[in-house]
Design a protein around this motif. Structure first.
Motif, PDB file in Angstrom:
ATOM      1  N   MET A  35       0.832  -1.196   0.000  1.00  0.00           N
ATOM      2  CA  MET A  35       0.000   0.000   0.000  1.00  0.00           C
ATOM      3  C   MET A  35       0.874   1.256   0.000  1.00  0.00           C
ATOM      4  O   MET A  35       0.645   2.189  -0.770  1.00  0.00           O
ATOM      5  CB  MET A  35      -0.913  -0.003   1.221  1.00  0.00           C
ATOM      6  N   MET A  36       1.892   1.279   0.843  1.00  0.00           N
ATOM      7  CA  MET A  36       2.776   2.443   0.909  1.00  0.00           C
ATOM      8  C   MET A  36       3.515   2.647  -0.410  1.00  0.00           C
ATOM      9  O   MET A  36       3.681   3.777  -0.868  1.00  0.00           O
ATOM     10  CB  MET A  36       3.772   2.289   2.067  1.00  0.00           C
ATOM     11  N   MET A  37       3.935   1.547  -1.035  1.00  0.00           N
ATOM     12  CA  MET A  37       4.609   1.646  -2.330  1.00  0.00           C
ATOM     13  C   MET A  37       3.665   2.239  -3.378  1.00  0.00           C
ATOM     14  O   MET A  37       4.045   3.137  -4.132  1.00  0.00           O
ATOM     15  CB  MET A  37       5.103   0.279  -2.777  1.00  0.00           C
ATOM     16  N   GLU A  38       2.432   1.751  -3.425  1.00  0.00           N
ATOM     17  CA  GLU A  38       1.457   2.250  -4.404  1.00  0.00           C
ATOM     18  C   GLU A  38       1.165   3.734  -4.193  1.00  0.00           C
ATOM     19  O   GLU A  38       1.097   4.504  -5.152  1.00  0.00           O
ATOM     20  CB  GLU A  38       0.158   1.447  -4.337  1.00  0.00           C
ATOM     21  N   TYR A  39       0.995   4.146  -2.935  1.00  0.00           N
ATOM     22  CA  TYR A  39       0.736   5.556  -2.657  1.00  0.00           C
ATOM     23  C   TYR A  39       1.949   6.425  -2.995  1.00  0.00           C
ATOM     24  O   TYR A  39       1.815   7.542  -3.494  1.00  0.00           O
ATOM     25  CB  TYR A  39       0.314   5.770  -1.204  1.00  0.00           C
ATOM     26  N   THR A  40       3.144   5.903  -2.749  1.00  0.00           N
ATOM     27  CA  THR A  40       4.356   6.656  -3.073  1.00  0.00           C
ATOM     28  C   THR A  40       4.492   6.843  -4.579  1.00  0.00           C
ATOM     29  O   THR A  40       4.773   7.953  -5.054  1.00  0.00           O
ATOM     30  CB  THR A  40       5.599   5.939  -2.507  1.00  0.00           C
ATOM     31  N   VAL A  41       4.280   5.787  -5.334  1.00  0.00           N
ATOM     32  CA  VAL A  41       4.344   5.875  -6.794  1.00  0.00           C
ATOM     33  C   VAL A  41       3.288   6.854  -7.304  1.00  0.00           C
ATOM     34  O   VAL A  41       3.558   7.690  -8.176  1.00  0.00           O
ATOM     35  CB  VAL A  41       4.174   4.479  -7.442  1.00  0.00           C
ATOM     36  N   GLU A  43       1.949   9.446  -5.724  1.00  0.00           N
ATOM     37  CA  GLU A  43       2.340  10.831  -5.409  1.00  0.00           C
ATOM     38  C   GLU A  43       3.511  11.300  -6.268  1.00  0.00           C
ATOM     39  O   GLU A  43       3.551  12.457  -6.681  1.00  0.00           O
ATOM     40  CB  GLU A  43       2.666  10.967  -3.926  1.00  0.00           C
ATOM     41  N   GLN A  44       4.451  10.421  -6.543  1.00  0.00           N
ATOM     42  CA  GLN A  44       5.580  10.794  -7.397  1.00  0.00           C
ATOM     43  C   GLN A  44       5.125  11.080  -8.824  1.00  0.00           C
ATOM     44  O   GLN A  44       5.577  12.050  -9.444  1.00  0.00           O
ATOM     45  CB  GLN A  44       6.645   9.699  -7.393  1.00  0.00           C
ATOM     46  N   ASN A  45       4.251  10.255  -9.353  1.00  0.00           N
ATOM     47  CA  ASN A  45       3.732  10.493 -10.703  1.00  0.00           C
ATOM     48  C   ASN A  45       2.953  11.797 -10.766  1.00  0.00           C
ATOM     49  O   ASN A  45       3.086  12.569 -11.728  1.00  0.00           O
ATOM     50  CB  ASN A  45       2.856   9.335 -11.166  1.00  0.00           C
ATOM     51  N   LYS A  46       2.135  12.035  -9.764  1.00  0.00           N
ATOM     52  CA  LYS A  46       1.350  13.271  -9.699  1.00  0.00           C
ATOM     53  C   LYS A  46       2.270  14.494  -9.679  1.00  0.00           C
ATOM     54  O   LYS A  46       2.087  15.440 -10.455  1.00  0.00           O
ATOM     55  CB  LYS A  46       0.476  13.240  -8.449  1.00  0.00           C
ATOM     56  N   ALA A  47       3.289  14.455  -8.827  1.00  0.00           N
ATOM     57  CA  ALA A  47       4.223  15.581  -8.721  1.00  0.00           C
ATOM     58  C   ALA A  47       5.013  15.777 -10.012  1.00  0.00           C
ATOM     59  O   ALA A  47       5.216  16.912 -10.457  1.00  0.00           O
ATOM     60  CB  ALA A  47       5.175  15.351  -7.544  1.00  0.00           C
ATOM     61  N   ARG A  48       5.447  14.671 -10.619  1.00  0.00           N
ATOM     62  CA  ARG A  48       6.225  14.756 -11.856  1.00  0.00           C
ATOM     63  C   ARG A  48       5.413  15.382 -12.979  1.00  0.00           C
ATOM     64  O   ARG A  48       5.880  16.273 -13.698  1.00  0.00           O
ATOM     65  CB  ARG A  48       6.715  13.363 -12.262  1.00  0.00           C
ATOM     66  N   LEU A  49       4.174  14.937 -13.141  1.00  0.00           N
ATOM     67  CA  LEU A  49       3.334  15.485 -14.209  1.00  0.00           C
ATOM     68  C   LEU A  49       3.002  16.953 -13.953  1.00  0.00           C
ATOM     69  O   LEU A  49       3.044  17.773 -14.880  1.00  0.00           O
ATOM     70  CB  LEU A  49       2.056  14.657 -14.355  1.00  0.00           C
ATOM     71  N   LYS A  50       2.701  17.302 -12.716  1.00  0.00           N
ATOM     72  CA  LYS A  50       2.420  18.713 -12.407  1.00  0.00           C
ATOM     73  C   LYS A  50       3.657  19.586 -12.642  1.00  0.00           C
ATOM     74  O   LYS A  50       3.535  20.717 -13.133  1.00  0.00           O
ATOM     75  CB  LYS A  50       1.938  18.856 -10.969  1.00  0.00           C
ATOM     76  N   GLN A  51       4.823  19.057 -12.319  1.00  0.00           N
ATOM     77  CA  GLN A  51       6.057  19.815 -12.531  1.00  0.00           C
ATOM     78  C   GLN A  51       6.282  20.055 -14.019  1.00  0.00           C
ATOM     79  O   GLN A  51       6.674  21.139 -14.427  1.00  0.00           O
ATOM     80  CB  GLN A  51       7.245  19.056 -11.915  1.00  0.00           C
ATOM     81  N   ARG A  52       6.004  19.053 -14.838  1.00  0.00           N
ATOM     82  CA  ARG A  52       6.176  19.216 -16.289  1.00  0.00           C
ATOM     83  C   ARG A  52       5.176  20.214 -16.863  1.00  0.00           C
ATOM     84  O   ARG A  52       5.504  20.978 -17.769  1.00  0.00           O
ATOM     85  CB  ARG A  52       6.074  17.869 -16.984  1.00  0.00           C
TER      86      ARG A  52
END
Length: 101
Positions: A35-41, A43-52
């Motif tokens: 669960m923690m791995m899925e939530y981390t992935v 959040e990272q994808n969300k942040a990466r796309l927003k940053q782009r």
């Protein structure tokens, strides 16, 4: 002995094929780690796309902005349905925060 907080949270959301049986601690720990791995992935994808998207805006790159906005919106749609993880007959439904905050 009192249950750790994560265990209480998991037990509330856990669906069991073997109704009424408490899962072994190993199963809970495995589900928690996944669960923690899925939530981390997520959040990272969300942040990466927003940053782009932000970078495209800063650069004034309309094409990149439209591309990453489209990718982000498609990604959000897939995340809204959540994800089911399972371990030894126990299932845990994950829901993701896809708000634009």
């Amino acid at each position: 002995m009192q249950q750790p907080t994560y265990e209480k949270h998991l037990l509330k959301k856990l669906k069991s094929v073997q109704q009424g049986q408490r899962p072994p601690r190993q199963v809970l720990q495995s589900l928690y780690a996944r669960m923690m791995m899925e939530y981390t992935v997520h959040e990272q994808n969300k942040a990466r796309l927003k940053q782009r998207i932000d970078q495209a805006l800063d650069d004034g790159d309309y094409e990149a902005f439209m591309h990453y906005t489209s990718v982000y919106n498609e990604w959000r749609e897939t995340q809204q349905i959540g994800k089911m993880i399972s371990e030894q007959g126990y299932e845990l439904e994950l829901t993701f925060d896809v708000d634009d905050t």
